[in-house]
Write an enzyme that holds these catalytic residues in place. Structure first.
Site, PDB file in Angstrom:
ATOM      1  N   LYS A  89       0.835  -1.209   0.000  1.00  0.00           N
ATOM      2  CA  LYS A  89       0.000   0.000   0.000  1.00  0.00           C
ATOM      3  C   LYS A  89       0.862   1.248   0.000  1.00  0.00           C
ATOM      4  CE  LYS A  89      -4.188  -1.482   2.438  1.00  0.00           C
ATOM      5  NZ  LYS A  89      -5.008  -1.312   3.630  1.00  0.00           N
TER       6      LYS A  89
ATOM      7  N   ASP B  84      -9.632   1.758   4.386  1.00  0.00           N
ATOM      8  CA  ASP B  84     -10.216   0.480   4.761  1.00  0.00           C
ATOM      9  C   ASP B  84     -10.806  -0.097   3.489  1.00  0.00           C
ATOM     10  OD1 ASP B  84     -10.703  -1.512   6.660  1.00  0.00           O
ATOM     11  OD2 ASP B  84     -12.808  -0.986   6.732  1.00  0.00           O
TER      12      ASP B  84
ATOM     13  N   TYR C  98      -8.114 -11.574  -1.942  1.00  0.00           N
ATOM     14  CA  TYR C  98      -9.182 -12.110  -2.783  1.00  0.00           C
ATOM     15  C   TYR C  98      -8.935 -11.892  -4.281  1.00  0.00           C
ATOM     16  CZ  TYR C  98     -11.635 -12.301   1.695  1.00  0.00           C
ATOM     17  OH  TYR C  98     -11.990 -12.569   2.997  1.00  0.00           O
ATOM     18  N   ASP C  99      -7.759 -11.381  -4.643  1.00  0.00           N
ATOM     19  CA  ASP C  99      -7.495 -11.107  -6.067  1.00  0.00           C
ATOM     20  C   ASP C  99      -7.753 -12.309  -6.988  1.00  0.00           C
ATOM     21  OD1 ASP C  99      -6.874  -8.381  -6.234  1.00  0.00           O
ATOM     22  OD2 ASP C  99      -4.877  -8.714  -5.407  1.00  0.00           O
TER      23      ASP C  99
ATOM     24  N   LYS D 116      -3.232  -3.426 -12.413  1.00  0.00           N
ATOM     25  CA  LYS D 116      -4.184  -3.411 -11.298  1.00  0.00           C
ATOM     26  C   LYS D 116      -4.285  -2.011 -10.682  1.00  0.00           C
ATOM     27  CE  LYS D 116      -5.351  -5.163  -6.769  1.00  0.00           C
ATOM     28  NZ  LYS D 116      -4.929  -5.791  -5.550  1.00  0.00           N
TER      29      LYS D 116
HETATM   30  P1  ITT Z   1      -4.010  -2.492   6.829  1.00  0.00           P
HETATM   31  O1  ITT Z   1      -5.326  -2.500   7.558  1.00  0.00           O
HETATM   32  O2  ITT Z   1      -2.812  -2.624   7.714  1.00  0.00           O
HETATM   33  O3  ITT Z   1      -3.866  -1.302   5.919  1.00  0.00           O
HETATM   34  P2  ITT Z   1      -4.991  -4.811   5.337  1.00  0.00           P
HETATM   35  O4  ITT Z   1      -4.268  -5.641   4.319  1.00  0.00           O
HETATM   36  O5  ITT Z   1      -5.668  -5.504   6.453  1.00  0.00           O
HETATM   37  O6  ITT Z   1      -3.917  -3.737   5.847  1.00  0.00           O
HETATM   38  P3  ITT Z   1      -7.548  -3.615   4.570  1.00  0.00           P
HETATM   39  O7  ITT Z   1      -8.102  -3.581   5.926  1.00  0.00           O
HETATM   40  O8  ITT Z   1      -7.689  -2.396   3.754  1.00  0.00           O
HETATM   41  O9  ITT Z   1      -5.985  -3.921   4.541  1.00  0.00           O
HETATM   42  O10 ITT Z   1      -8.147  -4.818   3.729  1.00  0.00           O
HETATM   43  C1  ITT Z   1      -8.915  -5.813   4.306  1.00  0.00           C
HETATM   44  C2  ITT Z   1      -8.899  -7.052   3.494  1.00  0.00           C
HETATM   45  O11 ITT Z   1      -9.612  -6.823   2.284  1.00  0.00           O
HETATM   46  C3  ITT Z   1      -7.527  -7.527   3.067  1.00  0.00           C
HETATM   47  O12 ITT Z   1      -6.921  -8.265   4.067  1.00  0.00           O
HETATM   48  C4  ITT Z   1      -7.890  -8.351   1.845  1.00  0.00           C
HETATM   49  O13 ITT Z   1      -8.382  -9.588   2.240  1.00  0.00           O
HETATM   50  C5  ITT Z   1      -9.055  -7.603   1.230  1.00  0.00           C
HETATM   51  N1  ITT Z   1      -8.556  -6.714   0.169  1.00  0.00           N
HETATM   52  C6  ITT Z   1      -8.506  -5.361   0.200  1.00  0.00           C
HETATM   53  N2  ITT Z   1      -7.979  -4.876  -0.923  1.00  0.00           N
HETATM   54  C7  ITT Z   1      -7.677  -5.938  -1.692  1.00  0.00           C
HETATM   55  C8  ITT Z   1      -7.079  -6.091  -2.951  1.00  0.00           C
HETATM   56  O14 ITT Z   1      -6.663  -5.050  -3.645  1.00  0.00           O
HETATM   57  N3  ITT Z   1      -6.915  -7.310  -3.424  1.00  0.00           N
HETATM   58  C9  ITT Z   1      -7.306  -8.380  -2.725  1.00  0.00           C
HETATM   59  N4  ITT Z   1      -7.852  -8.341  -1.515  1.00  0.00           N
HETATM   60  C10 ITT Z   1      -8.047  -7.119  -0.996  1.00  0.00           C
END
Ligand code: ITT
Length: 394
Positions: free
Chosen positions: A12, A77, A162-163, A183
């Site tokens: 990120k 989020d 989930y990609d 992407k």
């Molecule tokens: P931080 O909270 O530390 O930023 P995280 O990976 O847990 O990191 P999020 O809360 O934003 O990030 O994302 C929650 C979940 O949603 C993440 O663990 C993935 O399972 C899914 N997700 C989010 N964006 C995604 C993406 O671009 N590709 C695949 N899965 C994604």
């Protein structure tokens, strides 16, 4: 200007630097500043959770003297929303089937859940909400979606989470079969980040026109001439699950030591504690609309030279007069009684007890109907100075 991004995810930060580098030269992850504080995501939407994270980190930085005047705390989020599953896993994406469950299992379960779904019934999207909280307390959000269908089987090894199961019909590939550049150019996060970049450009231009200097934020200034009281109590009441004003007050007020909520928060106590920040000791009493919790009916606590009796007030007839309340406070050895319930500000000595009501921060009932709260400054000698404050809005 510095952007502090609240994430653990290294990918990120790379993407954030690529896109927001245009508006901020210095972009760091919170861990790079040694911040290990982890706000709890108790919100019901992506926007709630993004804001909880950013506002929580801002409060932490403020309390630890780390916040610079022109800092922006940002967080996102995100998650996968599957229509056939009524939008789940949504905000629970990381926790779906348990935090430790592998994504092979999570993805296989979603495909299984959709075994009878066909065509458009398999519609799903990633959502990303980004929240920017400025050092001066302003809050901005942007959101981006990345739409597709749940694949019949996982494919691809790029990306994460989930990609492999988000199939993009117009490309004939899943998100995990795209290159990172492909992407980023179409993803939810890329869209939300670009929208945030454009929004920040506009905000900075507007600020320039209005003459707002990001560095004119007084609460951190050692040389501002302001003498910080030894301790500060913020006293509020009757927010009734509507916390915008309280959030606003908390972010503008800067450092406080104690927060007293005199009842009828109606379930948002956890959110309020998070907004106040880790270093703030919060007291909550039970109001007549606070059901299903074990908040205390009354609290007695000492601040400075004073012993305070805190209660909502409905057990002591405060809608009629304050004599019962004052008597109860005296019985408990208190010289101050704090109460709510009437939604009207009050400060008067009754039978030797200073009775205080900050009014309602959300649903005021006094004639001018302005939301109100009270700030009590305590000096080194332990003496109180009361400030009844009204918000300039209804
Ligand atoms: P931080 O909270 O530390 O930023 P995280 O990976 O847990 O990191 P999020 O809360 O934003 O990030 O994302 C929650 C979940 O949603 C993440 O663990 C993935 O399972 C899914 N997700 C989010 N964006 C995604 C993406 O671009 N590709 C695949 N899965 C994604």
């Amino acid at each position: 200007m510095r952007i502090i991004f609240a994430t653990h995810n290294k990918n990120k930060i790379i993407e954030v630097r690529q896109i927001l580098g245009e508006v901020a030269s210095d972009i760091v992850a919170k861990s790079e500043l040694g911040i290990d504080f982890e706000p709890v995501e108790t919100g019901k939407t992506f926007a709630d959770n993004a804001e909880l994270k950013a506002a929580g980190i801002r409060s932490y930085m403020l309390a630890h003297g780390m916040l610079k005047d022109d800092d922006i705390i940002m967080s996102d989020d995100s998650g996968l929303c599957v229509n056939y599953m009524f939008g789940l896993p949504g905000i629970y994406s990381a926790r779906y089937l348990g935090e430790d469950t592998s994504y092979e299992e999570k993805n296989a379960r979603i495909i299984h859940e959709l075994r009878f779904a066909q065509g458009e019934e398999r519609a799903a999207h990633f959502t990303c909400n980004i929240c920017a909280v400025f050092a001066d307390g302003r809050v901005f959000h942007t959101e981006g979606l990345f739409e597709g269908l749940i694949a019949e089987e996982p494919k691809g090894t790029n990306g994460f989470g989930y990609d492999p199961i988000l199939y993009l019909p117009e490309y004939g590939k899943t998100s995990a079969e795209l290159t990172p550049e492909e992407k980023n150019s179409m993803s939810h996060r890329g869209k939300a980040l670009r929208a945030m970049r454009d929004l920040l450009k506009k905000v900075f231009e507007e600020d320039k026109k209005k003459g707002i200097n990001q560095a004119a934020f007084p609460e951190n200034k050692e040389d501002s001439g302001l003498v910080r009281p030894f301790q500060t109590i913020l006293v509020v009441s009757d927010s009734h699950h509507k916390d915008e004003n309280l959030k606003d007050v908390l972010s503008r007020l800067g450092m406080i030591d104690f927060l007293v909520h005199l009842g009828d928060a109606e379930g948002t106590e956890g959110m309020i504690q998070q907004y106040a920040g880790d270093g703030v000791k919060c007291y909550f009493v039970q109001g007549n609309n606070d059901f299903f919790n074990d908040l205390p009916r009354d609290i007695v606590a000492e601040f400075g030279n004073h012993k305070c009796f805190m209660t909502h007030g409905h057990y002591y007839g405060v809608n009629f007069d304050m004599t019962q309340l004052a008597e109860e406070a005296k019985l408990r050895g208190c010289d101050i009684a704090m109460f709510g319930h009437t939604h009207k500000p009050f400060l008067k000595v009754v039978n030797g007890v200073t009775c205080i009501n900050p009014g309602s921060i959300s649903f005021p009932r006094q004639i001018d109907r302005r939301p109100s709260y009270m700030v009590i400054d305590i000096n080194e000698e332990g003496e109180f100075k009361y400030h009844q404050v009204y918000l300039d809005r209804k």
